[in-house]
Write a protein that holds these residues in place. Structure first.
Motif, PDB file in Angstrom:
ATOM      1  N   VAL A 115       0.841  -1.190   0.000  1.00 38.97           N
ATOM      2  CA  VAL A 115       0.000   0.000   0.000  1.00 38.97           C
ATOM      3  C   VAL A 115       0.881   1.247   0.000  1.00 38.97           C
ATOM      4  N   ILE A 116       0.559   2.175  -0.901  1.00 37.51           N
ATOM      5  CA  ILE A 116       1.229   3.483  -0.947  1.00 37.51           C
ATOM      6  C   ILE A 116       0.279   4.503  -0.337  1.00 37.51           C
ATOM      7  N   GLN A 117       0.792   5.307   0.622  1.00 37.87           N
ATOM      8  CA  GLN A 117       0.007   6.384   1.218  1.00 37.87           C
ATOM      9  C   GLN A 117       0.839   7.657   1.224  1.00 37.87           C
ATOM     10  N   GLY A 118       0.167   8.764   1.114  1.00 38.15           N
ATOM     11  CA  GLY A 118       0.860  10.045   1.119  1.00 38.15           C
ATOM     12  C   GLY A 118       1.012  10.556  -0.298  1.00 38.15           C
ATOM     13  N   ASP A 119       2.193  11.047  -0.618  1.00 35.10           N
ATOM     14  CA  ASP A 119       2.486  11.600  -1.938  1.00 35.10           C
ATOM     15  C   ASP A 119       2.557  10.451  -2.948  1.00 35.10           C
ATOM     16  N   THR A 120       1.432  10.168  -3.578  1.00 36.74           N
ATOM     17  CA  THR A 120       1.373   9.008  -4.478  1.00 36.74           C
ATOM     18  C   THR A 120       2.270   9.186  -5.698  1.00 36.74           C
ATOM     19  N   GLU A 121       2.490  10.417  -6.124  1.00 34.92           N
ATOM     20  CA  GLU A 121       3.398  10.640  -7.256  1.00 34.92           C
ATOM     21  C   GLU A 121       4.818  10.195  -6.886  1.00 34.92           C
ATOM     22  N   LEU A 122       5.255  10.564  -5.694  1.00 33.03           N
ATOM     23  CA  LEU A 122       6.561  10.129  -5.204  1.00 33.03           C
ATOM     24  C   LEU A 122       6.576   8.611  -5.027  1.00 33.03           C
ATOM     25  N   GLY A 123       5.509   8.059  -4.465  1.00 30.67           N
ATOM     26  CA  GLY A 123       5.421   6.616  -4.281  1.00 30.67           C
ATOM     27  C   GLY A 123       5.504   5.856  -5.589  1.00 30.67           C
ATOM     28  N   LEU A 124       4.808   6.343  -6.606  1.00 31.90           N
ATOM     29  CA  LEU A 124       4.855   5.682  -7.909  1.00 31.90           C
ATOM     30  C   LEU A 124       6.232   5.828  -8.554  1.00 31.90           C
ATOM     31  N   ALA A 125       6.855   6.989  -8.365  1.00 33.67           N
ATOM     32  CA  ALA A 125       8.210   7.177  -8.893  1.00 33.67           C
ATOM     33  C   ALA A 125       9.172   6.192  -8.236  1.00 33.67           C
ATOM     34  N   LEU A 126       9.041   5.992  -6.932  1.00 27.95           N
ATOM     35  CA  LEU A 126       9.897   5.047  -6.219  1.00 27.95           C
ATOM     36  C   LEU A 126       9.604   3.606  -6.638  1.00 27.95           C
ATOM     37  N   LYS A 127       8.320   3.275  -6.806  1.00 24.60           N
ATOM     38  CA  LYS A 127       7.948   1.935  -7.260  1.00 24.60           C
ATOM     39  C   LYS A 127       8.547   1.670  -8.630  1.00 24.60           C
ATOM     40  N   ASN A 128       8.442   2.646  -9.528  1.00 23.48           N
ATOM     41  CA  ASN A 128       9.006   2.487 -10.871  1.00 23.48           C
ATOM     42  C   ASN A 128      10.527   2.399 -10.832  1.00 23.48           C
ATOM     43  N   LEU A 129      11.147   3.157  -9.933  1.00 24.05           N
ATOM     44  CA  LEU A 129      12.599   3.098  -9.782  1.00 24.05           C
ATOM     45  C   LEU A 129      13.025   1.712  -9.320  1.00 24.05           C
ATOM     46  N   ILE A 130      12.368   1.197  -8.299  1.00 19.80           N
ATOM     47  CA  ILE A 130      12.700  -0.137  -7.788  1.00 19.80           C
ATOM     48  C   ILE A 130      12.507  -1.174  -8.879  1.00 19.80           C
ATOM     49  N   ASP A 131      11.406  -1.040  -9.617  1.00 19.48           N
ATOM     50  CA  ASP A 131      11.105  -1.994 -10.688  1.00 19.48           C
ATOM     51  C   ASP A 131      12.128  -1.916 -11.821  1.00 19.48           C
ATOM     52  N   SER A 132      12.700  -0.747 -12.035  1.00 22.91           N
ATOM     53  CA  SER A 132      13.644  -0.571 -13.145  1.00 22.91           C
ATOM     54  C   SER A 132      15.073  -0.985 -12.798  1.00 22.91           C
ATOM     55  N   LEU A 133      15.354  -1.162 -11.516  1.00 25.41           N
ATOM     56  CA  LEU A 133      16.718  -1.513 -11.129  1.00 25.41           C
ATOM     57  C   LEU A 133      17.091  -2.877 -11.683  1.00 25.41           C
TER      58      LEU A 133
END
Length: 156
Positions: A115-133
């Motif tokens: 679950v992502i809570q808070g700044d969802t734009e930041l959360g999605l950016a981090l999710k995409n970053l983790i996924d791209s590593l």
């Protein structure tokens, strides 16, 4: 082999909650060193700049653990408490599936297993970053063990 994997997962369910008894200073030191070593290349390439001056709270609900992560001058920094801009929470098994790439990150989030809570734009950016590593940024021994553990969990 399946019995062995089930046995190991049950052992993990019993042992991992003990991590919360480890003094936070030891947790911080261990996590900071591990993250900064394992992610040295993406850190050098500026891929984590999205975290500079912002805090991510990682919560492992079933273990009662949470860590706050930001990017500072010395790389990724771990804090005990901070004003989180975004939180990502879930159980340890979901984080293992995410880290081992045994489950699609979008599936974990859409099914609300993470679950992502808070700044969802930041959360999605981090999710995409983790996924791209690329798993190649991790030491070979670590990636192999993550992958094995994730595969063992995925077949359950």
């Amino acid at each position: 082999m399946l019995n062995r994997k089930a046995w190991l997962l049950k052992g993990a369910d019993r042992l991992l909650p003990l991590v919360r008894r480890v003094p936070f200073a030891v947790q911080r030191l261990t996590l900071q060193q591990a993250l900064n070593r394992c992610l040295a290349e993406p850190l050098r390439d500026g891929e984590f700049e999205v975290l500079r001056g912002r805090w991510l709270c990682l919560q492992i609900a079933d273990l009662g653990l949470s860590w706050y992560v930001t990017l500072g001058r010395e790389g990724l920094q771990i804090g005990r408490q901070a004003q989180a801009h975004v939180s990502i929470s879930g159980n340890w098994r979901e984080f293992l599936l995410l880290a081992s790439r045994q489950e699609d990150p979008d599936t974990l989030f859409f099914r609300r297993r993470l679950v992502i809570q808070g700044d969802t734009e930041l959360g999605l950016a981090l999710k995409n970053l983790i996924d791209s590593l690329d798993p190649d940024v991790l030491p070979v021994w670590l990636w192999r063990n993550l992958e094995r553990a994730g595969k063992g969990l995925a077949v359950q």
